[in-house]
Design a protein around this motif. Structure first.
Motif, PDB file in Angstrom:
ATOM      1  N   GLN A 320      -7.920   8.768   1.128  1.00  0.00           N
ATOM      2  CA  GLN A 320      -8.383  10.212   1.088  1.00  0.00           C
ATOM      3  C   GLN A 320      -8.081  10.952   2.238  1.00  0.00           C
ATOM      4  OE1 GLN A 320     -12.795   9.262  -0.846  1.00  0.00           O
ATOM      5  NE2 GLN A 320     -12.449  11.250  -0.450  1.00  0.00           N
ATOM      6  N   ALA A 321      -7.956  10.465   3.478  1.00  0.00           N
ATOM      7  CA  ALA A 321      -7.496  10.978   4.663  1.00  0.00           C
ATOM      8  C   ALA A 321      -6.159  11.501   4.558  1.00  0.00           C
ATOM      9  CB  ALA A 321      -7.675  10.200   5.908  1.00  0.00           C
ATOM     10  N   GLU A 322      -5.304  10.579   3.967  1.00  0.00           N
ATOM     11  CA  GLU A 322      -3.821  11.032   3.805  1.00  0.00           C
ATOM     12  C   GLU A 322      -3.510  12.083   2.817  1.00  0.00           C
ATOM     13  OE1 GLU A 322      -2.121   6.092   4.382  1.00  0.00           O
ATOM     14  OE2 GLU A 322      -2.182   7.165   2.546  1.00  0.00           O
ATOM     15  N   LEU A 323      -4.495  11.998   1.714  1.00  0.00           N
ATOM     16  CA  LEU A 323      -4.471  13.153   0.882  1.00  0.00           C
ATOM     17  C   LEU A 323      -4.938  14.395   1.312  1.00  0.00           C
ATOM     18  CD1 LEU A 323      -4.388  14.104  -2.182  1.00  0.00           C
ATOM     19  CD2 LEU A 323      -6.537  13.272  -2.521  1.00  0.00           C
ATOM     20  N   ALA A 324      -5.962  14.583   2.167  1.00  0.00           N
ATOM     21  CA  ALA A 324      -6.549  15.618   2.709  1.00  0.00           C
ATOM     22  C   ALA A 324      -5.524  16.398   3.674  1.00  0.00           C
ATOM     23  CB  ALA A 324      -7.641  15.378   3.430  1.00  0.00           C
ATOM     24  N   TYR A 325      -4.563  15.454   4.382  1.00  0.00           N
ATOM     25  CA  TYR A 325      -3.532  15.838   5.396  1.00  0.00           C
ATOM     26  C   TYR A 325      -2.390  16.698   4.534  1.00  0.00           C
ATOM     27  CZ  TYR A 325      -0.525  16.683   9.127  1.00  0.00           C
ATOM     28  OH  TYR A 325       0.337  17.292  10.055  1.00  0.00           O
ATOM     29  N   VAL A 326      -1.906  15.910   3.570  1.00  0.00           N
ATOM     30  CA  VAL A 326      -0.621  16.518   3.009  1.00  0.00           C
ATOM     31  C   VAL A 326      -1.257  17.632   2.106  1.00  0.00           C
ATOM     32  CG1 VAL A 326       0.341  14.106   2.992  1.00  0.00           C
ATOM     33  CG2 VAL A 326      -0.845  14.767   0.964  1.00  0.00           C
ATOM     34  N   VAL A 327      -2.145  17.681   1.519  1.00  0.00           N
ATOM     35  CA  VAL A 327      -2.601  18.905   0.693  1.00  0.00           C
ATOM     36  C   VAL A 327      -2.916  19.905   1.618  1.00  0.00           C
ATOM     37  CG1 VAL A 327      -4.531  19.891  -0.634  1.00  0.00           C
ATOM     38  CG2 VAL A 327      -3.532  17.434  -1.165  1.00  0.00           C
ATOM     39  N   GLY A 328      -3.471  19.707   2.744  1.00  0.00           N
ATOM     40  CA  GLY A 328      -3.720  20.878   3.697  1.00  0.00           C
ATOM     41  C   GLY A 328      -2.322  21.405   4.244  1.00  0.00           C
ATOM     42  N   GLN A 329      -1.488  20.651   4.316  1.00  0.00           N
ATOM     43  CA  GLN A 329      -0.102  21.105   5.151  1.00  0.00           C
ATOM     44  C   GLN A 329       1.035  21.456   3.910  1.00  0.00           C
ATOM     45  OE1 GLN A 329       0.452  21.315   8.221  1.00  0.00           O
ATOM     46  NE2 GLN A 329      -1.639  20.854   8.644  1.00  0.00           N
ATOM     47  N   GLY A 330       0.418  21.587   2.762  1.00  0.00           N
ATOM     48  CA  GLY A 330       1.249  22.327   1.736  1.00  0.00           C
ATOM     49  C   GLY A 330       1.857  21.568   0.585  1.00  0.00           C
ATOM     50  N   ALA A 331       1.506  20.077   0.505  1.00  0.00           N
ATOM     51  CA  ALA A 331       2.156  19.536  -0.647  1.00  0.00           C
ATOM     52  C   ALA A 331       1.877  20.241  -1.923  1.00  0.00           C
ATOM     53  CB  ALA A 331       1.757  18.230  -0.500  1.00  0.00           C
ATOM     54  N   ASP A 332       2.892  20.068  -2.793  1.00  0.00           N
ATOM     55  CA  ASP A 332       2.424  20.670  -4.146  1.00  0.00           C
ATOM     56  C   ASP A 332       2.012  19.487  -4.983  1.00  0.00           C
ATOM     57  OD1 ASP A 332       3.863  23.464  -3.568  1.00  0.00           O
ATOM     58  OD2 ASP A 332       5.514  22.416  -3.239  1.00  0.00           O
ATOM     59  N   LEU A 333       2.703  18.550  -4.874  1.00  0.00           N
ATOM     60  CA  LEU A 333       2.429  17.344  -5.920  1.00  0.00           C
ATOM     61  C   LEU A 333       2.258  16.110  -5.048  1.00  0.00           C
ATOM     62  CD1 LEU A 333       5.640  17.824  -8.082  1.00  0.00           C
ATOM     63  CD2 LEU A 333       3.128  18.574  -8.542  1.00  0.00           C
ATOM     64  N   VAL A 334       1.436  15.105  -5.608  1.00  0.00           N
ATOM     65  CA  VAL A 334       0.949  14.104  -4.924  1.00  0.00           C
ATOM     66  C   VAL A 334       1.097  12.660  -5.939  1.00  0.00           C
ATOM     67  CG1 VAL A 334      -0.331  15.077  -2.995  1.00  0.00           C
ATOM     68  CG2 VAL A 334      -1.478  14.343  -5.381  1.00  0.00           C
ATOM     69  N   GLN A 335       1.500  11.427  -5.370  1.00  0.00           N
ATOM     70  CA  GLN A 335       1.481  10.419  -6.144  1.00  0.00           C
ATOM     71  C   GLN A 335       1.182   9.223  -5.295  1.00  0.00           C
ATOM     72  OE1 GLN A 335       5.699   9.775  -7.239  1.00  0.00           O
ATOM     73  NE2 GLN A 335       5.300   7.839  -8.272  1.00  0.00           N
ATOM     74  N   GLY A 336       0.316   8.373  -5.745  1.00  0.00           N
ATOM     75  CA  GLY A 336      -0.002   7.135  -5.159  1.00  0.00           C
ATOM     76  C   GLY A 336      -0.899   6.145  -5.725  1.00  0.00           C
ATOM     77  N   TYR A 337      -1.343   4.951  -4.976  1.00  0.00           N
ATOM     78  CA  TYR A 337      -2.411   3.939  -5.594  1.00  0.00           C
ATOM     79  C   TYR A 337      -3.714   4.731  -5.388  1.00  0.00           C
ATOM     80  CZ  TYR A 337       1.026   0.182  -5.779  1.00  0.00           C
ATOM     81  OH  TYR A 337       2.158  -0.551  -5.844  1.00  0.00           O
ATOM     82  N   LEU A 338      -3.705   5.755  -4.651  1.00  0.00           N
ATOM     83  CA  LEU A 338      -5.262   6.268  -4.626  1.00  0.00           C
ATOM     84  C   LEU A 338      -5.587   6.893  -5.968  1.00  0.00           C
ATOM     85  CD1 LEU A 338      -7.621   7.323  -2.833  1.00  0.00           C
ATOM     86  CD2 LEU A 338      -6.367   9.601  -2.319  1.00  0.00           C
ATOM     87  N   PHE A 339      -4.778   7.337  -6.664  1.00  0.00           N
ATOM     88  CA  PHE A 339      -4.975   7.864  -7.937  1.00  0.00           C
ATOM     89  C   PHE A 339      -4.797   7.028  -9.281  1.00  0.00           C
ATOM     90  CE2 PHE A 339      -2.456  10.829  -5.091  1.00  0.00           C
ATOM     91  CZ  PHE A 339      -3.527  11.539  -4.608  1.00  0.00           C
ATOM     92  N   ALA A 340      -3.494   6.182  -9.349  1.00  0.00           N
ATOM     93  CA  ALA A 340      -3.463   5.182 -10.205  1.00  0.00           C
ATOM     94  C   ALA A 340      -2.256   4.269  -9.804  1.00  0.00           C
ATOM     95  CB  ALA A 340      -3.268   6.044 -11.699  1.00  0.00           C
ATOM     96  N   ARG A 341      -2.209   3.110 -10.392  1.00  0.00           N
ATOM     97  CA  ARG A 341      -1.169   2.340 -10.316  1.00  0.00           C
ATOM     98  C   ARG A 341      -0.337   2.329 -11.360  1.00  0.00           C
ATOM     99  NH1 ARG A 341      -1.689  -2.011  -6.222  1.00  0.00           N
ATOM    100  NH2 ARG A 341      -3.411  -1.633  -4.904  1.00  0.00           N
ATOM    101  N   PRO A 342       0.957   1.866 -11.076  1.00  0.00           N
ATOM    102  CA  PRO A 342       1.989   1.949 -12.517  1.00  0.00           C
ATOM    103  C   PRO A 342       1.553   1.090 -13.641  1.00  0.00           C
ATOM    104  CG  PRO A 342       3.183   1.607 -10.204  1.00  0.00           C
ATOM    105  CD  PRO A 342       1.887   1.401  -9.908  1.00  0.00           C
ATOM    106  N   ALA A 343       1.547   1.394 -14.719  1.00  0.00           N
ATOM    107  CA  ALA A 343       1.164   0.491 -15.956  1.00  0.00           C
ATOM    108  C   ALA A 343       1.921   1.097 -17.136  1.00  0.00           C
ATOM    109  CB  ALA A 343      -0.403   0.779 -16.451  1.00  0.00           C
ATOM    110  N   PRO A 344       2.378   0.350 -18.200  1.00  0.00           N
ATOM    111  CA  PRO A 344       2.920   0.631 -19.389  1.00  0.00           C
ATOM    112  C   PRO A 344       2.063   1.758 -20.083  1.00  0.00           C
ATOM    113  CG  PRO A 344       2.476  -1.664 -19.413  1.00  0.00           C
ATOM    114  CD  PRO A 344       1.446  -1.073 -17.992  1.00  0.00           C
ATOM    115  N   GLN A 345       0.929   1.699 -19.996  1.00  0.00           N
ATOM    116  CA  GLN A 345       0.314   3.167 -20.606  1.00  0.00           C
ATOM    117  C   GLN A 345      -0.725   3.589 -19.376  1.00  0.00           C
ATOM    118  OE1 GLN A 345       0.352   4.486 -23.894  1.00  0.00           O
ATOM    119  NE2 GLN A 345      -0.466   6.189 -22.780  1.00  0.00           N
ATOM    120  N   PRO A 346      -0.241   4.483 -18.422  1.00  0.00           N
ATOM    121  CA  PRO A 346      -0.819   4.645 -17.324  1.00  0.00           C
ATOM    122  C   PRO A 346      -2.601   5.099 -17.700  1.00  0.00           C
ATOM    123  CG  PRO A 346       0.687   6.584 -17.885  1.00  0.00           C
ATOM    124  CD  PRO A 346       1.205   5.308 -18.760  1.00  0.00           C
ATOM    125  N   PRO A 347      -3.295   4.801 -16.840  1.00  0.00           N
ATOM    126  CA  PRO A 347      -4.697   5.301 -16.873  1.00  0.00           C
ATOM    127  C   PRO A 347      -4.744   6.636 -16.329  1.00  0.00           C
ATOM    128  CG  PRO A 347      -4.399   3.890 -14.964  1.00  0.00           C
ATOM    129  CD  PRO A 347      -3.123   3.777 -15.680  1.00  0.00           C
TER     130      PRO A 347
END
Length: 354
Positions: A320-347
């Motif tokens: 969450q700390a990484e997310l808060a920083y990149v969002v605060g500094q202007g990232a438009d999009l985010v991706q990573g294990y914090l949200f979901a791992r890769p899967a054939p049918q993503p959760p």
């Protein structure tokens, strides 16, 4: 239609034909003859060329490997070429010839060749989220190979074997097609990010026809597809890459650069190529909330992207700390294990509450 380079596999378990063996000097041929005689293999001796009829290259290489008959210098000095039934020897045929050293490397990659021959690539998907509200805007396609026993071969092994054994052309084409087929089968909505290797494409007009054809056949709106350059920092021929990206854009697709910021070439690439999206490398994102050097690089890339009208995707977000920083500094999009791992049918991804 794609050219024969990416549609044809260099080594087949089943194909039989006339096996041509040759060496730079007669002394090497004599060593080879000794091996063939010990193995009980019939051959024709034409001086600096030996011919084995009704031969299978795969079986021959297995014999060579099992017998350990040649040292490294001999393996590099002897070459082999399989002519298929009815095929006449031509100058073009020699483009398929390899040294025994190279063929034995391919034999070690037979697991990947078997996957390619059976067309058993599949794609898993990881969600890409809006940095504003956590809404899913799309998915990145991630390659997997399914072995005959059902186990998976992952991208690291796939691309190492492909790079070492001149199989990138075949892997890259099948990977792009797998991404489209699996995304359609999973009924995914939003943008689909599809990786490609620029060095596996000779001429985009010819090499990418099969990919464009699959996209049309499966009913994809071109605006939904984002073609993503992998190994961005290793791009050596910018003019070639620009032609590929221009081809994609001309067909209505969007383009992205992966792993931006992992080396020194990124800034020049941004100015020259002007992609629609840059994916800031996970090595910069990891621990960015406490690392001032990573923060400086991230802010610089975001500032340049803003000036050029490029969207910024922060990949590899795990806390969450990484997310808060990149969002605060202007990232438009985010991706990573914090949200979901890769899967054939993503959760359904989980968006943290701040």
């Amino acid at each position: 239609m794609a050219c024969s380079r990416c549609r044809t596999l260099p080594l087949s378990v089943e194909t039989r034909g006339t096996l041509l063996l040759t060496g730079a000097v007669r002394e090497l041929i004599e060593i080879l003859i000794g091996f063939l005689e010990v193995e009980g293999l019939d051959f024709e001796d034409a001086g600096l060329e030996l011919r084995l009829h009704e031969a299978n290259l795969f079986e021959f290489l297995q014999r060579v490997r099992d017998a350990q008959a040649f040292n490294a210098l001999e393996r590099r000095g002897l070459s082999a070429l399989l002519l298929e039934p009815g095929e006449a020897l031509s100058f073009h045929s020699f483009t398929r010839a390899r040294t025994l050293e190279q063929w034995l490397g391919l034999l070690d990659a037979c697991g990947l060749i078997e996957i390619l021959e059976a067309k058993r690539f599949v794609s898993w998907f990881q969600p890409i989220l809006s940095a504003t509200d956590g809404a899913v805007v799309g998915y990145e396609s991630l390659l997997r190979g399914r072995r005959s026993d059902g186990s998976l071969m992952f991208p690291g092994e796939i691309f190492t074997l492909a790079g070492d054994n001149d199989l990138l052309f075949q892997v890259d084409r099948q990977a792009r097609e797998s991404a489209l087929r699996c995304a359609a089968a999973a009924g995914l909505q939003g943008q689909i990010f599809i990786n490609f290797v620029p060095t596996a494409i000779y001429d985009p007009v010819h090499c990418l026809q099969s990919t464009v054809g699959w996209a049309r056949k499966l009913g994809f709106d071109p605006g939904r597809l984002v073609f993503e350059v992998v190994e961005t920092e290793r791009v050596g021929d910018l003019d070639h890459l620009k032609r590929i990206l221009d081809f994609y854009r001309g067909a209505g697709y969007r383009v992205a650069l992966d792993d931006v910021g992992s080396g020194y070439a990124s800034l020049n690439l941004l100015a020259t190529l002007k992609p629609d999206i840059i994916k800031i490398d996970m090595e910069i994102v990891r621990g960015i909330d406490t690392d001032t050097q990573r923060q400086s690089v991230f802010r610089a890339l975001v500032g340049i992207a803003r000036d050029l009208g490029i969207q910024v995707l922060a990949e590899g977000v795990e806390t969450q700390a990484e997310l808060a920083y990149v969002v605060g500094q202007g990232a438009d999009l985010v991706q990573g294990y914090l949200f979901a791992r890769p899967a054939p049918q993503p959760p359904e991804p989980q968006w943290p509450t701040f």
